[in-house]
Design a protein around this motif. Structure first.
Motif, PDB file in Angstrom:
ATOM      1  N   ASP A   1       2.203   8.521   8.670  1.00 20.75           N
ATOM      2  CA  ASP A   1       1.273   9.365   7.933  1.00 20.75           C
ATOM      3  C   ASP A   1      -0.091   9.367   8.604  1.00 20.75           C
ATOM      4  O   ASP A   1      -0.730  10.391   8.739  1.00 20.75           O
ATOM      5  N   TRP A   2      -0.503   8.204   9.048  1.00 22.36           N
ATOM      6  CA  TRP A   2      -1.813   8.101   9.678  1.00 22.36           C
ATOM      7  C   TRP A   2      -1.845   8.898  10.970  1.00 22.36           C
ATOM      8  O   TRP A   2      -2.789   9.625  11.258  1.00 22.36           O
ATOM      9  N   MET A   3      -0.761   8.806  11.724  1.00 23.99           N
ATOM     10  CA  MET A   3      -0.706   9.532  12.989  1.00 23.99           C
ATOM     11  C   MET A   3      -0.705  11.032  12.751  1.00 23.99           C
ATOM     12  O   MET A   3      -1.413  11.775  13.406  1.00 23.99           O
TER      13      MET A   3
ATOM     14  N   PRO B   1       0.815  -1.222   0.000  1.00 23.75           N
ATOM     15  CA  PRO B   1       0.000   0.000   0.000  1.00 23.75           C
ATOM     16  C   PRO B   1       0.844   1.266   0.000  1.00 23.75           C
ATOM     17  O   PRO B   1       0.356   2.346  -0.299  1.00 23.75           O
ATOM     18  N   ARG B   2       2.113   1.117   0.380  1.00 27.36           N
ATOM     19  CA  ARG B   2       2.970   2.291   0.513  1.00 27.36           C
ATOM     20  C   ARG B   2       3.757   2.578  -0.760  1.00 27.36           C
ATOM     21  O   ARG B   2       3.765   3.680  -1.254  1.00 27.36           O
ATOM     22  N   CYS B   3       4.450   1.565  -1.265  1.00 22.88           N
ATOM     23  CA  CYS B   3       5.336   1.800  -2.405  1.00 22.88           C
ATOM     24  C   CYS B   3       4.915   1.011  -3.644  1.00 22.88           C
ATOM     25  O   CYS B   3       5.449   1.236  -4.711  1.00 22.88           O
ATOM     26  N   GLY B   4       3.962   0.107  -3.490  1.00 18.63           N
ATOM     27  CA  GLY B   4       3.467  -0.605  -4.653  1.00 18.63           C
ATOM     28  C   GLY B   4       4.270  -1.824  -5.030  1.00 18.63           C
ATOM     29  O   GLY B   4       3.990  -2.462  -6.033  1.00 18.63           O
ATOM     30  N   ALA B   5       5.275  -2.168  -4.233  1.00 22.69           N
ATOM     31  CA  ALA B   5       6.086  -3.329  -4.543  1.00 22.69           C
ATOM     32  C   ALA B   5       5.303  -4.613  -4.275  1.00 22.69           C
ATOM     33  O   ALA B   5       4.416  -4.646  -3.424  1.00 22.69           O
ATOM     34  N   SER B   6       5.612  -5.644  -5.031  1.00 20.94           N
ATOM     35  CA  SER B   6       4.943  -6.913  -4.818  1.00 20.94           C
ATOM     36  C   SER B   6       5.260  -7.429  -3.424  1.00 20.94           C
ATOM     37  O   SER B   6       6.421  -7.523  -3.044  1.00 20.94           O
ATOM     38  N   THR B   7       4.227  -7.740  -2.677  1.00 26.97           N
ATOM     39  CA  THR B   7       4.400  -8.126  -1.288  1.00 26.97           C
ATOM     40  C   THR B   7       3.674  -9.428  -1.022  1.00 26.97           C
ATOM     41  O   THR B   7       2.542  -9.617  -1.462  1.00 26.97           O
ATOM     42  N   ARG B   8       4.322 -10.319  -0.308  1.00 26.64           N
ATOM     43  CA  ARG B   8       3.680 -11.590   0.039  1.00 26.64           C
ATOM     44  C   ARG B   8       2.800 -11.383   1.267  1.00 26.64           C
ATOM     45  O   ARG B   8       3.214 -10.761   2.242  1.00 26.64           O
ATOM     46  N   LEU B   9       1.597 -11.922   1.212  1.00 29.24           N
ATOM     47  CA  LEU B   9       0.661 -11.754   2.318  1.00 29.24           C
ATOM     48  C   LEU B   9       0.596 -13.016   3.170  1.00 29.24           C
ATOM     49  O   LEU B   9      -0.449 -13.366   3.680  1.00 29.24           O
ATOM     50  N   ASP B  10       1.729 -13.684   3.316  1.00 25.15           N
ATOM     51  CA  ASP B  10       1.720 -14.885   4.147  1.00 25.15           C
ATOM     52  C   ASP B  10       2.351 -14.572   5.498  1.00 25.15           C
ATOM     53  O   ASP B  10       2.966 -13.522   5.685  1.00 25.15           O
TER      54      ASP B  10
ATOM     55  N   ARG C   1      -3.997  12.230  11.857  1.00 21.55           N
ATOM     56  CA  ARG C   1      -4.901  12.233  12.995  1.00 21.55           C
ATOM     57  C   ARG C   1      -4.657  13.467  13.857  1.00 21.55           C
ATOM     58  O   ARG C   1      -5.602  14.139  14.262  1.00 21.55           O
ATOM     59  N   PHE C   2      -3.381  13.776  14.105  1.00 21.14           N
ATOM     60  CA  PHE C   2      -3.074  14.910  14.967  1.00 21.14           C
ATOM     61  C   PHE C   2      -3.302  16.230  14.252  1.00 21.14           C
ATOM     62  O   PHE C   2      -3.340  17.263  14.890  1.00 21.14           O
ATOM     63  N   ALA C   3      -3.455  16.179  12.933  1.00 22.50           N
ATOM     64  CA  ALA C   3      -3.665  17.416  12.182  1.00 22.50           C
ATOM     65  C   ALA C   3      -5.129  17.841  12.223  1.00 22.50           C
ATOM     66  O   ALA C   3      -5.469  18.915  11.783  1.00 22.50           O
ATOM     67  N   LEU C   4      -5.978  16.974  12.738  1.00 17.77           N
ATOM     68  CA  LEU C   4      -7.388  17.322  12.815  1.00 17.77           C
ATOM     69  C   LEU C   4      -7.586  18.514  13.740  1.00 17.77           C
ATOM     70  O   LEU C   4      -6.922  18.626  14.764  1.00 17.77           O
ATOM     71  N   PRO C   5      -8.494  19.408  13.378  1.00 16.33           N
ATOM     72  CA  PRO C   5      -8.746  20.579  14.227  1.00 16.33           C
ATOM     73  C   PRO C   5      -9.347  20.157  15.563  1.00 16.33           C
ATOM     74  O   PRO C   5     -10.188  19.267  15.630  1.00 16.33           O
ATOM     75  N   VAL C   6      -8.875  20.813  16.579  1.00 12.62           N
ATOM     76  CA  VAL C   6      -9.369  20.493  17.919  1.00 12.62           C
ATOM     77  C   VAL C   6     -10.465  21.474  18.293  1.00 12.62           C
ATOM     78  O   VAL C   6     -10.285  22.679  18.222  1.00 12.62           O
TER      79      VAL C   6
ATOM     80  N   LYS D   1       5.820   0.090   6.541  1.00 11.10           N
ATOM     81  CA  LYS D   1       4.801   0.025   7.573  1.00 11.10           C
ATOM     82  C   LYS D   1       4.908   1.238   8.504  1.00 11.10           C
ATOM     83  O   LYS D   1       3.922   1.881   8.845  1.00 11.10           O
ATOM     84  N   LEU D   2       6.137   1.579   8.888  1.00 12.52           N
ATOM     85  CA  LEU D   2       6.327   2.713   9.799  1.00 12.52           C
ATOM     86  C   LEU D   2       5.967   4.025   9.117  1.00 12.52           C
ATOM     87  O   LEU D   2       5.378   4.913   9.739  1.00 12.52           O
ATOM     88  N   ILE D   3       6.315   4.143   7.847  1.00 15.45           N
ATOM     89  CA  ILE D   3       5.988   5.373   7.130  1.00 15.45           C
ATOM     90  C   ILE D   3       4.474   5.541   7.053  1.00 15.45           C
ATOM     91  O   ILE D   3       3.937   6.616   7.274  1.00 15.45           O
TER      92      ILE D   3
END
Ligand SMILES: [Zn+2]
Length: 66
Positions: free
Chosen positions: A39-41, A10-19, A44-49, A33-35
């Motif tokens: 991004d998700w974090m 989902p990040r770079c589009g490289a073929s990845t094994r799902l086993d 999330r923190f960019a949401l207006p409070v 995964k960390l990247i």
């Protein structure tokens, strides 16, 4: 039928094994995964409070029952 399940990272589009041998699935590597998590974090923190006041609905001067 032991065809490995392959999906694009989902990040770079490289073929990845799902086993289970791929601890970073569905990503191709720990880095992706960390990247993605970062991004998700940040998103999330960019949401207006907004402060919420839930004191409405309690009328002032309510008379206690006698
Ligand atoms: Zn990747």
């Amino acid at each position: 039928m032991t065809a490995p399940r392959i999906a694009a990272c989902p990040r770079c589009g490289a073929s990845t094994r799902l086993d289970p041998q791929n601890p970073w699935r569905p990503f191709c590597s720990e880095r992706c995964k960390l990247i993605d998590l970062g991004d998700w974090m940040s998103g999330r923190f960019a949401l207006p409070v907004t402060e919420e006041h839930e004191s409405e609905g309690e009328p002032d001067g309510a008379q206690p029952p006698q």
